[in-house]
Every structure is written in structure tokens, then in C-alpha cells.
Write an enzyme that holds these catalytic residues in place. Structure first.
Site, PDB file in Angstrom:
ATOM      1  N   THR A 125       0.827  -1.208   0.000  1.00  0.00           N
ATOM      2  CA  THR A 125       0.000   0.000   0.000  1.00  0.00           C
ATOM      3  C   THR A 125       0.866   1.266   0.000  1.00  0.00           C
ATOM      4  O   THR A 125       2.015   1.232   0.448  1.00  0.00           O
ATOM      5  CB  THR A 125      -0.887  -0.002   1.268  1.00  0.00           C
ATOM      6  OG1 THR A 125      -1.423   1.284   1.486  1.00  0.00           O
ATOM      7  CG2 THR A 125      -0.086  -0.372   2.508  1.00  0.00           C
ATOM      8  N   ASP A 126       0.264   2.370  -0.444  1.00  0.00           N
ATOM      9  CA  ASP A 126       0.989   3.647  -0.367  1.00  0.00           C
ATOM     10  C   ASP A 126       1.024   4.182   1.070  1.00  0.00           C
ATOM     11  O   ASP A 126       1.750   5.121   1.368  1.00  0.00           O
ATOM     12  CB  ASP A 126       0.364   4.691  -1.311  1.00  0.00           C
ATOM     13  CG  ASP A 126      -1.087   5.037  -0.990  1.00  0.00           C
ATOM     14  OD1 ASP A 126      -1.677   4.381  -0.098  1.00  0.00           O
ATOM     15  OD2 ASP A 126      -1.634   5.951  -1.633  1.00  0.00           O
ATOM     16  N   GLU A 127       0.235   3.551   1.956  1.00  0.00           N
ATOM     17  CA  GLU A 127       0.189   4.045   3.334  1.00  0.00           C
ATOM     18  C   GLU A 127       1.525   3.868   4.052  1.00  0.00           C
ATOM     19  O   GLU A 127       1.768   4.504   5.082  1.00  0.00           O
ATOM     20  CB  GLU A 127      -0.948   3.361   4.111  1.00  0.00           C
ATOM     21  CG  GLU A 127      -2.299   3.622   3.468  1.00  0.00           C
ATOM     22  CD  GLU A 127      -3.488   3.211   4.329  1.00  0.00           C
ATOM     23  OE1 GLU A 127      -3.357   3.200   5.557  1.00  0.00           O
ATOM     24  OE2 GLU A 127      -4.541   2.926   3.748  1.00  0.00           O
ATOM     25  N   TYR A 138      -1.692  -0.858  10.969  1.00  0.00           N
ATOM     26  CA  TYR A 138      -1.818  -1.509   9.655  1.00  0.00           C
ATOM     27  C   TYR A 138      -0.649  -1.148   8.747  1.00  0.00           C
ATOM     28  O   TYR A 138       0.050  -2.026   8.230  1.00  0.00           O
ATOM     29  CB  TYR A 138      -3.135  -1.103   8.982  1.00  0.00           C
ATOM     30  CG  TYR A 138      -3.162  -1.375   7.492  1.00  0.00           C
ATOM     31  CD1 TYR A 138      -3.137  -2.677   7.002  1.00  0.00           C
ATOM     32  CD2 TYR A 138      -3.197  -0.322   6.565  1.00  0.00           C
ATOM     33  CE1 TYR A 138      -3.135  -2.928   5.637  1.00  0.00           C
ATOM     34  CE2 TYR A 138      -3.206  -0.569   5.191  1.00  0.00           C
ATOM     35  CZ  TYR A 138      -3.175  -1.879   4.735  1.00  0.00           C
ATOM     36  OH  TYR A 138      -3.165  -2.120   3.385  1.00  0.00           O
ATOM     37  N   LYS A 169       2.458  -3.423   7.177  1.00  0.00           N
ATOM     38  CA  LYS A 169       2.718  -3.566   5.742  1.00  0.00           C
ATOM     39  C   LYS A 169       4.147  -3.102   5.416  1.00  0.00           C
ATOM     40  O   LYS A 169       4.837  -3.705   4.595  1.00  0.00           O
ATOM     41  CB  LYS A 169       1.706  -2.760   4.919  1.00  0.00           C
ATOM     42  CG  LYS A 169       0.284  -3.288   4.941  1.00  0.00           C
ATOM     43  CD  LYS A 169       0.132  -4.698   4.369  1.00  0.00           C
ATOM     44  CE  LYS A 169       0.338  -4.763   2.866  1.00  0.00           C
ATOM     45  NZ  LYS A 169       0.007  -6.121   2.343  1.00  0.00           N
TER      46      LYS A 169
HETATM   47  N1  LIG Z   1      -7.842  -1.959  -0.277  1.00  0.00           N
HETATM   48  C1  LIG Z   1      -6.943  -1.080  -0.690  1.00  0.00           C
HETATM   49  O1  LIG Z   1      -7.303   0.044  -1.004  1.00  0.00           O
HETATM   50  C2  LIG Z   1      -5.485  -1.463  -0.824  1.00  0.00           C
HETATM   51  C3  LIG Z   1      -4.612  -0.559  -1.433  1.00  0.00           C
HETATM   52  C4  LIG Z   1      -3.284  -0.934  -1.610  1.00  0.00           C
HETATM   53  C5  LIG Z   1      -2.848  -2.183  -1.189  1.00  0.00           C
HETATM   54  N2  LIG Z   1      -3.707  -3.036  -0.585  1.00  0.00           N
HETATM   55  C6  LIG Z   1      -3.194  -4.361  -0.182  1.00  0.00           C
HETATM   56  O2  LIG Z   1      -3.802  -5.303  -1.061  1.00  0.00           O
HETATM   57  C7  LIG Z   1      -4.033  -6.522  -0.379  1.00  0.00           C
HETATM   58  C8  LIG Z   1      -5.488  -6.900  -0.479  1.00  0.00           C
HETATM   59  O3  LIG Z   1      -6.290  -5.858   0.078  1.00  0.00           O
HETATM   60  P1  LIG Z   1      -7.873  -5.990   0.135  1.00  0.00           P
HETATM   61  O4  LIG Z   1      -8.414  -4.622   0.250  1.00  0.00           O
HETATM   62  O5  LIG Z   1      -8.337  -6.876  -0.952  1.00  0.00           O
HETATM   63  O6  LIG Z   1      -8.051  -6.735   1.545  1.00  0.00           O
HETATM   64  P2  LIG Z   1      -9.264  -7.583   2.074  1.00  0.00           P
HETATM   65  O7  LIG Z   1      -9.283  -7.354   3.557  1.00  0.00           O
HETATM   66  O8  LIG Z   1     -10.501  -7.314   1.298  1.00  0.00           O
HETATM   67  O9  LIG Z   1      -8.848  -9.084   1.766  1.00  0.00           O
HETATM   68  C9  LIG Z   1      -7.826  -9.750   2.448  1.00  0.00           C
HETATM   69  C10 LIG Z   1      -7.982 -11.239   2.222  1.00  0.00           C
HETATM   70  O10 LIG Z   1      -6.909 -11.915   2.898  1.00  0.00           O
HETATM   71  C11 LIG Z   1      -7.446 -13.030   3.580  1.00  0.00           C
HETATM   72  N3  LIG Z   1      -6.586 -13.319   4.745  1.00  0.00           N
HETATM   73  C12 LIG Z   1      -6.422 -12.552   5.860  1.00  0.00           C
HETATM   74  N4  LIG Z   1      -5.565 -13.158   6.702  1.00  0.00           N
HETATM   75  C13 LIG Z   1      -5.176 -14.299   6.100  1.00  0.00           C
HETATM   76  C14 LIG Z   1      -4.277 -15.337   6.462  1.00  0.00           C
HETATM   77  N5  LIG Z   1      -3.632 -15.322   7.642  1.00  0.00           N
HETATM   78  N6  LIG Z   1      -4.093 -16.366   5.613  1.00  0.00           N
HETATM   79  C15 LIG Z   1      -4.751 -16.393   4.420  1.00  0.00           C
HETATM   80  N7  LIG Z   1      -5.622 -15.447   4.027  1.00  0.00           N
HETATM   81  C16 LIG Z   1      -5.815 -14.415   4.857  1.00  0.00           C
HETATM   82  C17 LIG Z   1      -8.844 -12.611   3.982  1.00  0.00           C
HETATM   83  O11 LIG Z   1      -9.678 -13.742   4.248  1.00  0.00           O
HETATM   84  C18 LIG Z   1      -9.281 -11.811   2.771  1.00  0.00           C
HETATM   85  O12 LIG Z   1      -9.900 -12.638   1.807  1.00  0.00           O
HETATM   86  C19 LIG Z   1      -3.550  -6.312   1.051  1.00  0.00           C
HETATM   87  O13 LIG Z   1      -2.252  -6.827   1.162  1.00  0.00           O
HETATM   88  C20 LIG Z   1      -3.544  -4.800   1.220  1.00  0.00           C
HETATM   89  O14 LIG Z   1      -2.583  -4.398   2.155  1.00  0.00           O
HETATM   90  C21 LIG Z   1      -5.023  -2.716  -0.387  1.00  0.00           C
END
Ligand SMILES: NC(=O)c1ccc[n+]([C@@H]2O[C@H](COP(=O)([O-])OP(=O)(O)OC[C@H]3O[C@@H](n4cnc5c(N)ncnc54)[C@H](O)[C@@H]3O)[C@@H](O)[C@H]2O)c1
Length: 351
Positions: free
Chosen positions: A133-135, A158, A162
Site C-alpha cells: 500500500t501507499d500508506e 496496519y 505492511k
Molecule cells: N484496499 C486497498 O485500497 C489497498 C490498497 C493498496 C494495497 N492493498 C493491499 O492489497 C491486499 C489486499 O487488500 P484488500 O483490500 O483486498 O483486503 P481484504 O481485507 O478485502 O482481503 C484480504 C484477504 O486476505 C485473507 N486473509 C487474511 N488473513 C489471512 C491469512 N492469515 N491467511 C490467508 N488469508 C488471509 C482474507 O480472508 C481476505 O480474503 C492487502 O495486502 C492490502 O494491504 C489494499
């Protein structure tokens, strides 16, 4: 092409799995623990495709990860599994440390041992994409953009977890030669977004005539990217990104939170002209502790080196998103009535 996607039942992971299975034609193994945020309904469109399979497992389980990787023999591992909600990390950081840091370590180790067994073309092709993430960069003032070289300065449990996992991923490349690439993306939005995050929460609250919570004075700025644009970027970075490099992903769509909520209201006003204006539901609430003021991504490296460009503007993407929620109550209604009904998270209790 054989690809493991961790966290593939989550918001971004499911968009990526749908894209890889339907449009790229890759063989995909989706690994997910199915926490409150994981939802197999998000994968319904592809669940019966012959090039898709699912494994319910925890990325912290070393034996399960080793077995999955050695059995499936992926060309790429795309690692998205994480605890992802800042507000939940404020209330209870333990799962974030466990999954985001320890889980990434376990996966890197399992990948490293598998990589050591490869040779020839298989070894050449192997990539581990760590999705972040950009965070991790912290907060910007009124000016400037996050570059890949911006120093890390995370504010929340969080983003700190990350940041730690990004450092592990890069260290595994430098120390062990694991072919790692890292991506850092801005805020995503779109279909199948769990309704605890700003956009889906406010769409559903507005539909139900409930208050639309806006943190602080609503002036915090995020740089919004439509989730399908992110999915395309991730496949491109895993396939063509340079080993050991980081790539920022963002749509050049900076918006104040209050503007985002007003846009949702205006979109719903058009869909329901008989209802009173939805803006009347906007309610300013206590700010998030440690709330970063502004995020904004410079995606020049991804655009010039790999030829990616966001296809969706915020204006087009938000309308598509609102329309998707209007048409897909079957997906969100069980969540609102079950695991999360919209209560405020991330408020610190007085000592
Ligand atoms: N949502 C955003 O805006 C955003 C932006 C940039 C990066 N990200 C990154 O992208 C990735 C996905 O984000 P998202 O928004 O889809 O998250 P999300 O919370 O919707 O999904 C996360 C998934 O990971 C699974 N999970 C959690 N713990 C687990 C474990 N121990 N073992 C296996 N599976 C596990 C959950 O069941 C879920 O399906 C993350 O790594 C997040 O940091 C998210």
C-alpha cells in the site's frame, strides 16, 4: 502460466483472480483463510472454471504453504493476503502483526525453498509479487507525490505492519536472491468491496437512509484507483517488472473524503429522484487517531516502464460502483446482516 494468489477471496484478490482466470487464462490457485473479509461469493463468476481452484489455508501455516506451493508448482506467487482495515488495526493490532508480518515471512521462506529446487526456464520465470500500500509512506502535506524512493514513515498499526512486510520481501531478494517485486498502491474502490471501507459503507448507509459518517472535517485526501485497473497492473508488474524493484500504482484521482461522499450522494440522487437529497445524511464524526492527511501516487515508473495506464476515471468508476451495489444486493445483504452491520471502528477508549 500457473499463479498462486493469496488473499484471493478478498476485495482486490478476488478482482485479480477473476481477471487472471477469465481474461489472462492462467491456472490459478487461490489461497485464503476466509477471515471476516474473505468471501467466496466474490468468486462465484469463475468458481466452476477448470483453470481455477481454491485452498482454505492460513498463510502463517508453514506446512500448508510449503505443500501448496510444491504441489501446485506456480510460476508466480502474488501475495495479497493481509489484515487490511486501518480502523480494526487501531482496536486490535495482533492479527495485523501475525498475518501481515509473520505470514509474509512464512510465505517468503516457503517460496525460497521452492525456488531453490527450480532450474532452467521455470527458475527464470518465477516471481514473487508482494502487494502493498501507499500508506507505508506516511502522510503528504498539500504538495508532492509518493515516489518509489520516498522514505517509509507509516502512521497506523496496519501501515507499519505492511511496511515491515515490504522490508522483508525486499530483503529476501537482496539476501537470498528470491525474485521479488513489490507494488505499492493507493486506495482501491469498486465492486465486491467489503462494506467497512469508506465508499461501500457510505453507499449502503445512504441506500438504507442511515447517517453517512465522515471522519474529522472530511478534508483528508486519498488517491482513488478502480480495482480492475489495479488487477491489470499487478499482472503486468508480476510478469514484466524488474526483480528487486518497487512500483507505485495509482490513478491520479485525488479526492477529499467529503467530495467522495458527496459524489456518492449525487449519484444516488440521480438513481432515486423521488427521495430527499442523500447529502442530508452526512454526519461528521470524531477523527481517526493518527489519520494521515493526504496520499497521492506518482505512477510514472509503472506507466513509462511497463506501459500501464488507469482506464477508469473517478467519475466513471464511482458511477459503475454505485450501480454495482444497487444491482447486487445478494452479495452485500448477508454481510450487512451478519459479520458487519456498519458500526464505528477504530475509536480509542479513554484510559
Ligand atoms: N484496499 C486497498 O485500497 C489497498 C490498497 C493498496 C494495497 N492493498 C493491499 O492489497 C491486499 C489486499 O487488500 P484488500 O483490500 O483486498 O483486503 P481484504 O481485507 O478485502 O482481503 C484480504 C484477504 O486476505 C485473507 N486473509 C487474511 N488473513 C489471512 C491469512 N492469515 N491467511 C490467508 N488469508 C488471509 C482474507 O480472508 C481476505 O480474503 C492487502 O495486502 C492490502 O494491504 C489494499
Amino acid at each position: 502460466m500457473r499463479i498462486i494468489v493469496t488473499g484471493g477471496a478478498g476485495f482486490i484478490g478476488s478482482a485479480l483472480v477473476r481477471y487472471l482466470v477469465s481474461q489472462v487464462g492462467a491456472d490459478v490457485l487461490c489461497i485464503d483463510k476466509l477471515t471476516y473479509a474473505g468471501n467466496l461469493a466474490s468468486l462465484k463468476a469463475i468458481e466452476n472454471k477448470p483453470n481455477y481452484r481454491f485452498l482454505k489455508a492460513d498463510i502463517c501455516d508453514r506446512a500448508a504453504m510449503t505443500d501448496a506451493i510444491e504441489t501446485f508448482r506456480p510460476n508466480h506467487i502474488m501475495h495479497l493476503a493481509a489484515e487490511s482495515h486501518v480502523d480494526r488495526s487501531i482496536n486490535a493490532a495482533g492479527d495485523f502483526i501475525e498475518t501481515n508480518i509473520q505470514g509474509t515471512f512464512v510465505l517468503l521462506e516457503a517460496a525460497r525453498h521452492y525456488y531453490a529446487t527450480l532450474s532452467g526456464e521455470e527458475k527464470e520465470a518465477f516471481r514473487f509479487l508482494h502487494v502493498s500500500t501507499d500508506e507505508v509512506y506516511g502522510s503528504l502535506g498539500e504538495d508532492g507525490l509518493f515516489l518509489e524512493t520516498t522514505p517509509y514513515d507509516p502512521s497506523s498499526p496496519y501501515s507499519a505492519s505492511k511496511a515491515a512486510s515490504d522490508h522483508l520481501a525486499i530483503a529476501w531478494q537482496r539476501t537470498y536472491g528470491l525474485p521479488v517485486v513489490v507494488s505499492n498502491c493507493s486506495n482501491n474502490y469498486g465492486p465486491y468491496h467489503f462494506p467497512e471501507k469508506l465508499i461501500p459503507l457510505n453507499i449502503l448507509n445512504a441506500l438504507e437512509g442511515k447517517p453517512l459518517p465522515v471522519y474529522g472535517d472530511g478534508s483528508n485526501i486519498r488517491d482513488w484507483l478502480y480495482v480492475d485497473d489495479h488487477a491489470r497492473a499487478l499482472h503486468l508488474i508480476a510478469s514484466k517488472g524488474r526483480i528487486g524493484e518497487k512500483y507505485n500504482v495509482g490513478g491520479r484521482n485525488e479526492r477529499r473524503n467529503i467530495d467522495v461522499v458527496q459524489k456518492i450522494c449525487a449519484t444516488l440522487d440521480s438513481a432515486f429522484p423521488d427521495r430527499p437529497p442523500h447529502e442530508r445524511l452526512i454526519t461528521f464524526v470524531a477523527d481517526r487517531p493518527g489519520h494521515d492527511h493526504r496520499y497521492a501516487i506518482d505512477a510514472t515508473k509503472l506507466e513509462t516502464e511497463l506501459g500501464w495506464k488507469a482506464e477508469e476515471t473517478f467519475e466513471s468508476g464511482i458511477v459503475r460502483t454505485v450501480e454495482w451495489y444497487l444491482a447486487n444486493e445478494w452479495w452485500w445483504e448477508p454481510l450487512r446482516g451478519g459479520v458487519y452491520s456498519g458500526e464505528r471502528l477504530g475509536v480509542l477508549k479513554k484510559a
